[in-house]
Write a protein that holds these residues in place. Sequence first.
Motif, mmCIF file in Angstrom:
data_model
loop_
_atom_site.group_PDB
_atom_site.id
_atom_site.type_symbol
_atom_site.label_atom_id
_atom_site.label_comp_id
_atom_site.label_asym_id
_atom_site.label_seq_id
_atom_site.Cartn_x
_atom_site.Cartn_y
_atom_site.Cartn_z
ATOM 1 N N THR A 272 -21.756 -13.492 -7.762
ATOM 2 C CA THR A 272 -22.538 -14.478 -8.483
ATOM 3 C C THR A 272 -23.436 -15.081 -7.573
ATOM 4 N N THR A 273 -24.115 -15.968 -8.039
ATOM 5 C CA THR A 273 -25.289 -16.693 -7.335
ATOM 6 C C THR A 273 -24.782 -18.333 -7.358
ATOM 7 N N VAL A 274 -24.867 -18.904 -5.995
ATOM 8 C CA VAL A 274 -24.509 -20.404 -6.162
ATOM 9 C C VAL A 274 -25.763 -21.029 -5.344
ATOM 10 N N ALA A 275 -26.310 -21.895 -5.894
ATOM 11 C CA ALA A 275 -27.451 -22.737 -5.598
ATOM 12 C C ALA A 275 -28.558 -21.616 -4.951
ATOM 13 N N GLY A 276 -28.797 -20.642 -5.514
ATOM 14 C CA GLY A 276 -29.508 -19.630 -5.125
ATOM 15 C C GLY A 276 -29.366 -18.593 -3.994
ATOM 16 N N HIS A 277 -28.034 -18.737 -3.794
ATOM 17 C CA HIS A 277 -27.516 -17.829 -2.562
ATOM 18 C C HIS A 277 -26.431 -16.932 -3.283
ATOM 19 N N PRO A 278 -26.454 -15.506 -2.640
ATOM 20 C CA PRO A 278 -25.267 -14.549 -3.192
ATOM 21 C C PRO A 278 -24.213 -15.136 -2.664
ATOM 22 N N ALA A 279 -23.098 -14.893 -3.762
ATOM 23 C CA ALA A 279 -21.708 -15.272 -3.442
ATOM 24 C C ALA A 279 -20.727 -14.249 -3.734
ATOM 25 N N ARG A 280 -19.407 -14.479 -3.405
ATOM 26 C CA ARG A 280 -18.423 -13.637 -3.915
ATOM 27 C C ARG A 280 -17.207 -14.669 -4.231
ATOM 28 N N MET A 281 -16.916 -14.424 -5.597
ATOM 29 C CA MET A 281 -15.948 -15.540 -6.403
ATOM 30 C C MET A 281 -14.752 -14.574 -6.634
ATOM 31 N N LEU A 282 -13.725 -15.473 -6.535
ATOM 32 C CA LEU A 282 -12.184 -14.843 -6.885
ATOM 33 C C LEU A 282 -11.702 -15.745 -7.936
ATOM 34 N N THR A 283 -11.366 -15.299 -9.132
ATOM 35 C CA THR A 283 -10.677 -15.939 -10.183
ATOM 36 C C THR A 283 -9.295 -15.866 -10.401
ATOM 37 N N THR A 284 -8.366 -16.592 -10.143
ATOM 38 C CA THR A 284 -6.718 -16.353 -9.843
ATOM 39 C C THR A 284 -6.364 -17.376 -10.591
ATOM 40 N N ASP A 285 -4.817 -17.183 -10.927
ATOM 41 C CA ASP A 285 -4.228 -18.260 -11.692
ATOM 42 C C ASP A 285 -3.534 -19.246 -10.820
ATOM 43 N N LEU A 286 -3.398 -20.496 -11.350
ATOM 44 C CA LEU A 286 -3.189 -21.643 -10.572
ATOM 45 C C LEU A 286 -1.931 -22.372 -11.194
ATOM 46 N N ALA A 287 -1.803 -22.382 -12.279
ATOM 47 C CA ALA A 287 -0.563 -22.952 -13.118
ATOM 48 C C ALA A 287 -0.796 -22.789 -14.481
ATOM 49 N N PRO A 288 0.416 -22.923 -15.407
ATOM 50 C CA PRO A 288 0.115 -22.425 -16.689
ATOM 51 C C PRO A 288 -0.965 -23.325 -17.402
ATOM 52 N N GLY A 289 -1.816 -22.549 -17.997
ATOM 53 C CA GLY A 289 -3.152 -23.255 -18.799
ATOM 54 C C GLY A 289 -4.209 -23.392 -17.512
ATOM 55 N N ARG A 290 -3.987 -23.003 -16.315
ATOM 56 C CA ARG A 290 -5.256 -23.296 -15.458
ATOM 57 C C ARG A 290 -5.495 -22.513 -14.541
ATOM 58 N N ALA A 291 -6.662 -21.962 -14.298
ATOM 59 C CA ALA A 291 -7.154 -21.183 -13.127
ATOM 60 C C ALA A 291 -7.998 -21.751 -12.173
ATOM 61 N N LEU A 292 -7.831 -21.018 -11.060
ATOM 62 C CA LEU A 292 -8.405 -21.446 -9.589
ATOM 63 C C LEU A 292 -9.675 -20.471 -9.368
ATOM 64 N N GLN A 293 -10.912 -20.965 -9.245
ATOM 65 C CA GLN A 293 -12.117 -20.372 -8.836
ATOM 66 C C GLN A 293 -12.534 -20.759 -7.790
ATOM 67 N N VAL A 294 -12.677 -19.735 -6.553
ATOM 68 C CA VAL A 294 -13.030 -19.958 -5.302
ATOM 69 C C VAL A 294 -14.371 -19.144 -5.078
ATOM 70 N N ALA A 295 -15.076 -19.403 -4.347
ATOM 71 C CA ALA A 295 -16.331 -18.556 -3.868
ATOM 72 C C ALA A 295 -16.770 -18.982 -2.520
ATOM 73 N N VAL A 296 -17.185 -17.792 -1.834
ATOM 74 C CA VAL A 296 -18.073 -18.313 -0.485
ATOM 75 C C VAL A 296 -19.281 -17.314 -0.567
ATOM 76 N N ARG A 297 -20.221 -17.702 0.349
ATOM 77 C CA ARG A 297 -21.187 -17.179 0.226
ATOM 78 C C ARG A 297 -21.340 -15.764 1.116
ATOM 79 N N SER A 298 -21.975 -14.730 0.666
ATOM 80 C CA SER A 298 -21.900 -13.304 1.037
ATOM 81 C C SER A 298 -23.420 -13.035 1.898
ATOM 82 N N ASP A 299 -24.114 -14.047 2.192
ATOM 83 C CA ASP A 299 -25.331 -13.721 2.823
ATOM 84 C C ASP A 299 -25.291 -12.976 3.943
ATOM 85 N N THR A 300 -24.165 -13.191 5.054
ATOM 86 C CA THR A 300 -23.938 -12.517 6.044
ATOM 87 C C THR A 300 -23.555 -11.151 5.956
ATOM 88 N N VAL A 301 -22.692 -10.745 4.790
ATOM 89 C CA VAL A 301 -22.511 -9.418 4.412
ATOM 90 C C VAL A 301 -23.695 -8.675 3.943
#
Length: 439
Positions: free
Chosen positions: A106-135
């Motif tokens: 994905t792209t966040v604030a104009g920068h390339p990023a890698r995002m993980l979407t995983t389950d957190l609790a019933p009815g809710r999901a957690l999305q985390v992302a880090v920038r992949s510029d260095t990669v």
Amino acid sequence: MALAATTAVAVVAVGMCVAAYLIVRTQLNHQLELNLTQYARLVAQRNHGAGPGVVSGECRFLAAPGCAQVVPADPRDDPGAPYVLPVTDTARAVAAGRRAPYYTKTTVAGHPARMLTTDLAPGRALQVAVRSDTVERGLHQVANLLTLTGAVGVVTAGFLGSWVARTGLAPVTRLTATAERIAATRDPRHRIALAPPGGGPAPEDEITRLAASFDTMLEELEKSVTARRRLVADASHELRTPLTALRTNAELLTRADRLTPQQRDRASAAVHRLLREVNGLVADLIELARDEEPRPLLERVALAPLLEHTVSTARDHWPGVPFELRVTAAPVVPGVPARLTRLIGNLLDNAAKFSPPGMPVRVGLDGNELTVRDHGPGIAEEDLPYVFDRFYRATTARALPGSGLGLAMALQIARAHGAELTAERAPGGGALFRLTFPG
């Protein structure tokens, strides 16, 4: 060869570079995904009971840990503040438990990023992302280095391939030059230099064996050309004397009105004798110049009747020489009857020519061996190695008729039939010739 070697190395180099790039990319992405997984666990522990919304929004900073947000399964539960990461129906399906966690770019604030979407609790999901510029930057650098390395490898392979091709094909180049020189000069004495230019032994490879075979062929060709030239020179020398005498007698007969009858008869007899001699010499030369008879012309020849016919002809030609024939076992051999008759006839003529008056010529046939023995002066030791040479005349034979081609022709016919013809001194005096046919 240089192009083929360069192409092969280029294919291998490109393949290795592509494989290396894919391996590096896979490893870097895998490491990035491990970091995302650890970050997601840390955020989940700290915000297990958090409601929908942005948990951390630091993705716009490269050194920050990253950004995280909680997404509900029902869009109606979304907070009023906007999300920092894109929310899709797939992400809500993970929140609802209908889909497994997944990674995406994905792209966040104009920068390339890698995002993980995983389950957190019933009815809710957690999305985390880090920038992949260095990669991305690392992959770009790896691609540039691998491209440069591959290009250098291909260019180096081109130079090395050209050098190897020139070195490996050097004998072929020399072979071509030798063939062109022979075609231009018609001189087969040229040879290919098998040793490398710097010295040392010649390498053992297919090209060197080809050059060695070509040198062997040139050696045989030189022998053949030398033999033909020697034959022509010897023939011209032998023909010069009878032709000169024939011309002299012919010119003498043109002034027959000035000659006595006896002189005319002697000149006419000399012309006839010289014509027969020249005709026989030319026939012998033609016979010697012929190649071996083709295999389809061979037939099965019974030696006994052929030998009896040849001996009978020799008796008519040499009435003063008795011929004794003894046949113990008569084989049947493959051959050409006319040429075998000529071979045996030449041996009988040679024996009769050297036999003293009244002394017999003994002819024997025992299996595959035919012997012809005379009681003449025999063959001197110094003459034995040369009795079958063309135009060779021993000292004792120079006063006798003949051209010195009879035994040479006999040896050639014997070899054409796979037989062996030898000469030796007979016990008690005289000469003994053995003709042995293959068993």
